[in-house]
Design an enzyme around this catalytic site. Structure first.
Site, mmCIF file in Angstrom:
data_model
loop_
_atom_site.group_PDB
_atom_site.id
_atom_site.type_symbol
_atom_site.label_atom_id
_atom_site.label_comp_id
_atom_site.label_asym_id
_atom_site.label_seq_id
_atom_site.Cartn_x
_atom_site.Cartn_y
_atom_site.Cartn_z
ATOM 1 N N ASN A 1 0.818 -1.227 0.000
ATOM 2 C CA ASN A 1 0.000 0.000 0.000
ATOM 3 C C ASN A 1 0.847 1.271 0.000
ATOM 4 O OD1 ASN A 1 -1.704 -1.929 2.334
ATOM 5 N ND2 ASN A 1 -2.643 -1.380 0.380
ATOM 6 N N HIS B 1 -2.220 -6.122 -3.641
ATOM 7 C CA HIS B 1 -2.106 -4.881 -4.418
ATOM 8 C C HIS B 1 -0.734 -4.719 -5.084
ATOM 9 C CE1 HIS B 1 -5.976 -3.619 -3.115
ATOM 10 N NE2 HIS B 1 -5.649 -3.465 -1.846
ATOM 11 N N HIS C 1 -2.394 -7.322 5.999
ATOM 12 C CA HIS C 1 -3.565 -7.127 5.123
ATOM 13 C C HIS C 1 -4.760 -6.510 5.840
ATOM 14 C CE1 HIS C 1 -6.374 -7.613 1.809
ATOM 15 N NE2 HIS C 1 -7.169 -8.342 2.552
ATOM 16 N N HIS D 1 -4.751 -4.476 8.399
ATOM 17 C CA HIS D 1 -4.340 -3.142 8.861
ATOM 18 C C HIS D 1 -4.638 -2.911 10.340
ATOM 19 C CE1 HIS D 1 -4.101 -1.195 4.586
ATOM 20 N NE2 HIS D 1 -3.601 -2.419 4.644
HETATM 21 FE FE FE2 Z 1 -3.763 -6.445 1.159
#
Ligand code: FE2
Length: 263
Positions: free
Chosen positions: A40, A68, A179, A181
């Site tokens: 991210n 991502h 993932h 967070h």
């Molecule tokens: Fe992720």
């Protein structure tokens, strides 16, 4: 040896939090290797080489990723190059660019195998089995002289993460999740000597919905219409964990959460 692992660095606010927190933590704990999840890092989704260089200057040695990883397409042609210190989940389909594990040299020349895997529950893609992918990598690297084996398991559910950690207990030094967070308070060393935390939590803007500007996300839940995710601003959090490794056995001695807030 000591390893610091930083949870998902989210956009510019996340990168700034790393710059504020990491140099002090790195020195205070005498970390030999710093690994961070970077999926991210570029405006909330994706990775560029410039972002990685910026974080290397702040003291991060190597990067993991997740679903991502391919969002910023400019990095894709270079993902197989050693000049990009990044792994992507090993259980992507065969022939996907990049590599799923790498042996990284930390301070004192200790060699650490860094493995990146992705969970399959609630993950909107079809992936190979992460458990069997881990077995395959451990088999392929069994003759390597390693000081530690670190696994970033990028997954949604605590159950899948915990199951993989128990499956690998005693065979790897640490399994730390990313993932969601959100940092979990379940860090511990399992009976076989593997350090485990379901999720390291993210590093980025805390007045947000997992990093994104909250108004747009709330609007999405209310309307079910697609909305553009914007990186939030304001106070930040730095989430990481510190893993101490027994140099003789390659097992974990301890795992501790390191968290810091910045206004
Ligand atoms: Fe992720």
């Amino acid at each position: 040896m000591k390893i610091i692992f930083i949870g998902d660095i989210f956009g510019r606010p996340g990168r700034e939090a790393v710059k504020k927190a990491l140099p002090e933590y790195r020195e205070k704990y005498g970390a030999h290797l710093v690994i961070a999840n970077a999926e991210n890092i570029h405006h909330g989704k994706g990775i560029t080489e410039d972002d990685l260089h910026e974080m290397q200057k702040a003291g991060v040695d190597f990067f993991t990723s997740g679903n991502h990883v391919f969002k910023e397409r400019a990095i894709i042609p270079f993902m197989d190059s050693k000049r990009v210190p990044l792994v992507r989940p090993a259980n992507y389909p065969q022939n996907v660019p990049g590599r799923g594990y790498e042996i990284v040299e930390g301070g004192l020349k200790q060699r650490v195998l860094v493995i990146n895997l992705m969970g399959r529950i609630f993950m909107p893609m079809h992936l190979d089995c992460p458990f069997r992918a881990a077995d395959k990598i451990l088999e392929e690297t069994r003759h390597e002289q390693l000081a530690a084996i670190f696994v970033d398991f990028h997954a949604e559910t605590t159950s899948e993460k915990m199951a993989l950690a128990h499956y690998l207990d005693g065979r790897v030094t640490a399994v730390v999740g990313t993932h969601t967070h959100v940092p979990t308070a379940d860090e511990r060393v399992l009976s076989g000597g593997t350090a485990f935390q379901s999720d390291a939590g993210f590093t980025g803007p805390i007045d947000s919905v997992i990093g994104a500007e909250k108004k747009g996300i709330i609007e999405h839940f209310l309307s079910q219409m697609p909305v553009k995710h914007e990186v939030a601003s304001g106070p930040t959090v730095f989430n990481s964990c510190l893993i101490e490794v027994d140099d003789k056995t390659r097992k974990a001695v301890s795992i501790e959460r390191l968290q810091r807030y910045f206004n």
